[in-house]
Design a protein around this motif. Structure first.
Motif, PDB file in Angstrom:
ATOM      1  N   HIS A 135       0.871  -1.190   0.000  1.00 17.86           N
ATOM      2  CA  HIS A 135       0.000   0.000   0.000  1.00 17.86           C
ATOM      3  C   HIS A 135       0.905   1.236   0.000  1.00 17.86           C
ATOM      4  O   HIS A 135       0.848   2.070   0.905  1.00 17.86           O
ATOM      5  N   LEU A 136       1.740   1.337  -1.018  1.00 21.43           N
ATOM      6  CA  LEU A 136       2.813   2.327  -1.018  1.00 21.43           C
ATOM      7  C   LEU A 136       2.310   3.759  -0.891  1.00 21.43           C
ATOM      8  O   LEU A 136       2.818   4.536  -0.069  1.00 21.43           O
ATOM      9  N   VAL A 137       1.348   4.130  -1.699  1.00 22.07           N
ATOM     10  CA  VAL A 137       0.889   5.518  -1.704  1.00 22.07           C
ATOM     11  C   VAL A 137       0.269   5.883  -0.361  1.00 22.07           C
ATOM     12  O   VAL A 137       0.590   6.924   0.230  1.00 22.07           O
ATOM     13  N   ARG A 138      -0.622   5.030   0.151  1.00 20.90           N
ATOM     14  CA  ARG A 138      -1.265   5.319   1.434  1.00 20.90           C
ATOM     15  C   ARG A 138      -0.263   5.306   2.577  1.00 20.90           C
ATOM     16  O   ARG A 138      -0.330   6.126   3.496  1.00 20.90           O
ATOM     17  N   ALA A 139       0.675   4.383   2.539  1.00 26.50           N
ATOM     18  CA  ALA A 139       1.662   4.291   3.614  1.00 26.50           C
ATOM     19  C   ALA A 139       2.552   5.527   3.640  1.00 26.50           C
ATOM     20  O   ALA A 139       2.830   6.096   4.705  1.00 26.50           O
ATOM     21  N   ALA A 140       3.023   5.956   2.473  1.00 24.71           N
ATOM     22  CA  ALA A 140       3.862   7.149   2.418  1.00 24.71           C
ATOM     23  C   ALA A 140       3.072   8.382   2.853  1.00 24.71           C
ATOM     24  O   ALA A 140       3.581   9.241   3.584  1.00 24.71           O
ATOM     25  N   ALA A 141       1.817   8.464   2.418  1.00 18.77           N
ATOM     26  CA  ALA A 141       0.994   9.614   2.794  1.00 18.77           C
ATOM     27  C   ALA A 141       0.766   9.657   4.299  1.00 18.77           C
ATOM     28  O   ALA A 141       0.802  10.737   4.911  1.00 18.77           O
ATOM     29  N   LEU A 142       0.540   8.506   4.914  1.00 14.53           N
ATOM     30  CA  LEU A 142       0.344   8.478   6.360  1.00 14.53           C
ATOM     31  C   LEU A 142       1.612   8.918   7.079  1.00 14.53           C
ATOM     32  O   LEU A 142       1.557   9.688   8.047  1.00 14.53           O
ATOM     33  N   ALA A 143       2.773   8.451   6.606  1.00 17.24           N
ATOM     34  CA  ALA A 143       4.030   8.857   7.230  1.00 17.24           C
ATOM     35  C   ALA A 143       4.224  10.367   7.131  1.00 17.24           C
ATOM     36  O   ALA A 143       4.668  11.018   8.088  1.00 17.24           O
ATOM     37  N   LEU A 144       3.871  10.946   5.994  1.00 13.40           N
ATOM     38  CA  LEU A 144       4.025  12.383   5.807  1.00 13.40           C
ATOM     39  C   LEU A 144       3.067  13.167   6.700  1.00 13.40           C
ATOM     40  O   LEU A 144       3.465  14.128   7.377  1.00 13.40           O
ATOM     41  N   GLU A 145       1.804  12.745   6.700  1.00 11.38           N
ATOM     42  CA  GLU A 145       0.822  13.484   7.509  1.00 11.38           C
ATOM     43  C   GLU A 145       1.124  13.348   8.992  1.00 11.38           C
ATOM     44  O   GLU A 145       0.973  14.300   9.755  1.00 11.38           O
ATOM     45  N   ALA A 146       1.577  12.160   9.415  1.00  8.11           N
ATOM     46  CA  ALA A 146       1.914  11.960  10.823  1.00  8.11           C
ATOM     47  C   ALA A 146       3.110  12.815  11.234  1.00  8.11           C
ATOM     48  O   ALA A 146       3.236  13.194  12.410  1.00  8.11           O
ATOM     49  N   ALA A 147       3.978  13.155  10.279  1.00  5.31           N
ATOM     50  CA  ALA A 147       5.146  13.975  10.566  1.00  5.31           C
ATOM     51  C   ALA A 147       4.828  15.464  10.536  1.00  5.31           C
ATOM     52  O   ALA A 147       5.698  16.286  10.808  1.00  5.31           O
ATOM     53  N   GLY A 148       3.583  15.814  10.198  1.00  5.90           N
ATOM     54  CA  GLY A 148       3.190  17.217  10.184  1.00  5.90           C
ATOM     55  C   GLY A 148       3.245  17.879   8.831  1.00  5.90           C
ATOM     56  O   GLY A 148       2.992  19.081   8.725  1.00  5.90           O
ATOM     57  N   CYS A 149       3.575  17.119   7.780  1.00  4.79           N
ATOM     58  CA  CYS A 149       3.552  17.690   6.435  1.00  4.79           C
ATOM     59  C   CYS A 149       2.101  17.886   6.002  1.00  4.79           C
ATOM     60  O   CYS A 149       1.207  17.152   6.421  1.00  4.79           O
ATOM     61  N   ARG A 150       1.868  18.872   5.145  1.00  2.59           N
ATOM     62  CA  ARG A 150       0.494  19.222   4.784  1.00  2.59           C
ATOM     63  C   ARG A 150       0.160  18.745   3.388  1.00  2.59           C
ATOM     64  O   ARG A 150       0.854  19.100   2.427  1.00  2.59           O
ATOM     65  N   PRO A 151      -0.902  17.942   3.251  1.00  2.00           N
ATOM     66  CA  PRO A 151      -1.283  17.477   1.910  1.00  2.00           C
ATOM     67  C   PRO A 151      -1.972  18.583   1.122  1.00  2.00           C
ATOM     68  O   PRO A 151      -2.577  19.498   1.681  1.00  2.00           O
ATOM     69  N   ALA A 152      -1.876  18.489  -0.180  1.00  2.60           N
ATOM     70  CA  ALA A 152      -2.607  19.406  -1.036  1.00  2.60           C
ATOM     71  C   ALA A 152      -4.102  19.186  -0.860  1.00  2.60           C
ATOM     72  O   ALA A 152      -4.564  18.091  -0.531  1.00  2.60           O
ATOM     73  N   ALA A 153      -4.868  20.244  -1.070  1.00  2.08           N
ATOM     74  CA  ALA A 153      -6.327  20.181  -0.961  1.00  2.08           C
ATOM     75  C   ALA A 153      -6.893  21.236  -1.902  1.00  2.08           C
ATOM     76  O   ALA A 153      -6.157  22.108  -2.378  1.00  2.08           O
ATOM     77  N   PRO A 154      -8.189  21.163  -2.215  1.00  2.00           N
ATOM     78  CA  PRO A 154      -8.776  22.182  -3.086  1.00  2.00           C
ATOM     79  C   PRO A 154      -8.491  23.585  -2.553  1.00  2.00           C
ATOM     80  O   PRO A 154      -8.814  23.912  -1.408  1.00  2.00           O
ATOM     81  N   GLY A 155      -7.810  24.390  -3.354  1.00  2.00           N
ATOM     82  CA  GLY A 155      -7.488  25.744  -2.954  1.00  2.00           C
ATOM     83  C   GLY A 155      -6.291  25.861  -2.032  1.00  2.00           C
ATOM     84  O   GLY A 155      -6.024  26.949  -1.502  1.00  2.00           O
ATOM     85  N   ALA A 190      10.803   7.961   8.849  1.00  2.00           N
ATOM     86  CA  ALA A 190       9.802   6.897   8.940  1.00  2.00           C
ATOM     87  C   ALA A 190      10.305   5.574   8.366  1.00  2.00           C
ATOM     88  O   ALA A 190       9.547   4.601   8.316  1.00  2.00           O
ATOM     89  N   GLY A 191      11.558   5.523   7.935  1.00  2.00           N
ATOM     90  CA  GLY A 191      12.123   4.265   7.461  1.00  2.00           C
ATOM     91  C   GLY A 191      12.101   4.071   5.958  1.00  2.00           C
ATOM     92  O   GLY A 191      12.227   2.944   5.481  1.00  2.00           O
ATOM     93  N   TRP A 192      11.969   5.166   5.198  1.00  2.00           N
ATOM     94  CA  TRP A 192      11.961   5.070   3.745  1.00  2.00           C
ATOM     95  C   TRP A 192      13.296   5.553   3.182  1.00  2.00           C
ATOM     96  O   TRP A 192      13.949   6.433   3.755  1.00  2.00           O
ATOM     97  N   GLN A 193      13.687   4.986   2.049  1.00  2.00           N
ATOM     98  CA  GLN A 193      14.838   5.469   1.299  1.00  2.00           C
ATOM     99  C   GLN A 193      14.348   6.521   0.312  1.00  2.00           C
ATOM    100  O   GLN A 193      13.367   6.291  -0.401  1.00  2.00           O
ATOM    101  N   VAL A 194      15.003   7.667   0.261  1.00  2.00           N
ATOM    102  CA  VAL A 194      14.533   8.745  -0.607  1.00  2.00           C
ATOM    103  C   VAL A 194      15.678   9.281  -1.453  1.00  2.00           C
ATOM    104  O   VAL A 194      16.846   9.233  -1.062  1.00  2.00           O
ATOM    105  N   SER A 195      15.317   9.778  -2.602  1.00  2.00           N
ATOM    106  CA  SER A 195      16.263  10.458  -3.482  1.00  2.00           C
ATOM    107  C   SER A 195      15.508  11.533  -4.252  1.00  2.00           C
ATOM    108  O   SER A 195      14.316  11.376  -4.548  1.00  2.00           O
TER     109      SER A 195
END
Length: 216
Positions: A135-155, A190-195
């Motif tokens: 569940h890559l997309v949902r898992a990454a999104a949860l890690a981001l939101e839990a860390a305080g990053c803000r998801p895009a939304a209408p407007g 959160a335990g992900w490899q990033v580049s």
């Protein structure tokens, strides 16, 4: 769902407003678990806490939430009805915001960390588990939101998590370089490899983060 008894209502209303921790007899608290308004933490001392639905009952002062949610089960953080990690691709305004959403995200993240402990062979909490890799997309999104990053939304600008043709990899886009680097740092924690990469389109100056669940 049956209306709460007076005793159950008192227990819910007396819950800690921040953590949702409950006090009461074993029978009373177990009844709230059955009503999907509370869950029992899997680790000692096995305290009881309100679910997001329980928090809404407490805040609204109603006998039952309009759409009760079960406790975040160790099987998957998306097992709770009504909760989904925000990828930034949502087209409708977010129904839940502020402290209520923060509690939902915190509860889902704690459930995911517990799932890691239970399903990783070495019990590691700092490394993604099999559920996250499927569940890559949902898992990454949860890690981001839990860390305080803000998801895009209408407007509203924010991060967007997207699937990619690469196995076990998602792309994270953010309109600012500062925001993109914050997303990358959050996923690393959160335990992900990033580049970081440049968009392949000719003449594009945009960059994105490619992230994969770390295995070791």
């Amino acid at each position: 769902m049956k209306p709460l008894t007076a005793a159950q209502r008192r227990i819910v209303e007396a819950a800690d407003p921040e953590t949702g921790r409950l006090s009461g007899s074993e029978a009373q608290l177990t009844a709230l678990v059955r009503a999907r308004l509370a869950f029992r933490h899997p680790r000692p001392p096995h305290a009881f806490f309100l679910t997001p639905a329980g928090h809404r009952v407490r805040e609204e002062g109603t006998a039952a939430a309009a759409a009760p949610e079960p406790s975040p089960a160790p099987e998957a953080p998306e097992a709770s009805q009504g909760f989904a990690a925000r990828t930034g691709a949502e087209t409708a305004p977010h129904a839940v915001e502020g402290p209520a959403r923060a509690r939902e995200v915190r509860t889902a993240w704690e459930g995911l960390v517990e799932l890691r402990r239970m399903t990783n062979a070495d019990g590691a909490r700092d490394r993604p588990c099999a559920w996250e890799r499927t569940h890559l997309v949902r898992a990454a999104a949860l890690a981001l939101e839990a860390a305080g990053c803000r998801p895009a939304a209408p407007g509203r600008e924010g991060y967007r998590v997207e699937a990619t043709p690469q196995p076990e990899a998602v792309a994270v886009r953010e309109p600012t370089q500062e925001g993109l680097r914050a997303c990358g740092a959050a996923l690393e924690r959160a335990g992900w490899q990033v580049s970081e990469h440049a968009e392949p389109r000719a003449g594009s100056r945009s960059r994105y983060v490619l992230a994969s669940p770390r295995r070791k």
